[in-house]
Design an enzyme around this catalytic site. Structure first.
Site, mmCIF file in Angstrom:
data_model
loop_
_atom_site.group_PDB
_atom_site.id
_atom_site.type_symbol
_atom_site.label_atom_id
_atom_site.label_comp_id
_atom_site.label_asym_id
_atom_site.label_seq_id
_atom_site.Cartn_x
_atom_site.Cartn_y
_atom_site.Cartn_z
ATOM 1 N N ARG A 242 0.856 -1.182 0.000
ATOM 2 C CA ARG A 242 0.000 0.000 0.000
ATOM 3 C C ARG A 242 0.896 1.238 0.000
ATOM 4 N NH1 ARG A 242 -3.498 -2.555 -1.569
ATOM 5 N NH2 ARG A 242 -5.618 -2.850 -0.817
ATOM 6 N N GLU A 271 -2.549 8.074 -4.510
ATOM 7 C CA GLU A 271 -3.250 7.534 -5.693
ATOM 8 C C GLU A 271 -4.559 8.283 -5.954
ATOM 9 O OE1 GLU A 271 -3.839 3.313 -5.440
ATOM 10 O OE2 GLU A 271 -1.762 2.916 -4.932
ATOM 11 N N HIS A 289 -1.106 0.411 -9.899
ATOM 12 C CA HIS A 289 -1.851 -0.452 -8.975
ATOM 13 C C HIS A 289 -2.552 -1.587 -9.720
ATOM 14 C CE1 HIS A 289 -3.806 -0.319 -4.728
ATOM 15 N NE2 HIS A 289 -3.670 -1.571 -5.151
#
Length: 350
Positions: A242, A271, A289
């Site tokens: 993450r 993000e 991602h």
């Protein structure tokens, strides 16, 4: 008089044939095109809903459920769920589910791909060639780092970390070290060929470090300037966990100034925005991602989420038994909003 059908919201376009399974039991309100939902719009869509099928792009917390008294379950399409305020959902009696297991091998594939691409300077070489530089070749052009028989470090040794360890140990003959919140059973260590070490020893010893730990407040920027300074300047860092685990400005500085050889990132703190300091570097591989982004895996994830949602709404073949409840204590304590009277609750498949 027939019971009213549950109402569910699907936050993004997914796979129509899989989502269509909801219609046998529910009235479905599906978002027809990719949408960046803000908090207010998410809250408006959850109002009047019994359930929601959402992606990692949608945050659900106190503000979003404030006007959703009927909401019983939020089914997340993803193994991670830091987009959900689990404490708030649990306090409200709302089940939250995720989609573990089905994306383990695919995400491990991506992690190892990033490792290989970064260590062997694949993207940098591609760019250099396209820019017409091959005529300037020398014997030391694009020298990278070997993976075979090198030392692989893994921070976070859950399902995905173990899958990466197997690839490294069995496929590349790598020595595998790992650090985890708790040590794995000996039989698992033997299966994946890994040895447990302390955090500082991991940083100092490895040629390549892959991050696969969940994001928590305690893990925020666990890879910071001090941690990077303990790594070999020839090392490679890969993050498929993450954003927020890595201090990206410290990483960019280390890469730019030769204190770290290369990196591969699939996740970012802001993000979908990526820091310009990272974008400017050549010795980093950046992907948007896509850890679980194979067709078969993404379809499987949506199927698991649909199954979770139906079960959490008390309908379908697994009524009352959502297999992947991350706050399964609501089921066993009877404090969930869903009706579970008479159901055999199975919380083992988490």
């Amino acid at each position: 008089m027939a019971e009213p059908r549950p109402r569910v919201w699907v936050s993004q376009p997914l796979f129509d044939d899989t989502v269509a399974q909801l219609a046998a039991y529910c009235d479905v309100v599906a978002t027809p095109e990719v949408t960046a939902h803000e908090s207010a719009s998410t809250g408006a869509r959850l109002a009047g809903m019994d359930g929601a099928l959402i992606t990692l792009n949608e945050r659900v917390g106190a503000a979003e459920i404030a006007n959703a008294p009927d909401l019983k379950i939020v089914a997340n399409v993803g193994v991670g769920y830091n987009n959900l305020d689990i404490a708030t959902l649990s306090a409200a009696g709302i089940i939250a589910t995720n989609t573990p297991d089905v994306l383990t091998e695919t995400t491990a594939d991506l992690g190892f791909s990033l490792l290989m691409a970064a260590a062997r300077r694949i993207v940098e070489s591609d760019r250099w060639l396209r820019e017409g530089n091959w005529g300037q070749w020398s014997f030391t052009t694009m020298l990278g780092a070997d993976l075979h028989r090198s030392t692989l470090g893994i921070l976070g040794m859950g399902r995905i970390g173990q899958a990466i360890a197997r690839r490294g140990h069995h496929g590349f003959g790598m020595k595998v070290l790992y650090h985890n919140r708790s040590r794995l059973p000996q039989e698992i260590e033997q299966d994946v060929g890994a040895r447990y070490v302390g955090f500082d020893e991991l940083l100092a010893s490895v040629d390549h470090l892959v991050l696969v730990l969940p994001y928590t407040v305690q893990n925020h920027h666990i890879i910071n300037a001090d941690a990077l300074a303990k790594m070999k300047p020839t090392a490679t860092l890969v993050n498929i966990a993450r954003g927020g685990i890595v201090d990206e400005l410290a990483l960019a500085d280390a890469l730019a100034n030769g204190r770290l050889a290369s990196a591969g990132l699939d996740v970012y703190e802001g993000e979908p925005n990526v820091r310009p300091e990272l974008l400017a570097l050549r010795n980093i591989v950046l992907t948007p991602h896509i850890g679980s982004a194979s067709l078969a895996t993404r379809r499987a994830m949506v199927q698991v989420a649909v199954d979770n949602l139906l079960a959490g709404l008390g309908v379908g073949p697994d009524a009352g038994r959502p297999a992947n409840a991350v706050n399964a204590e609501l089921l066993t304590s009877g404090t969930a909003r869903m009706a579970i009277a008479g159901s055999k609750i199975d919380t083992k498949k988490r």
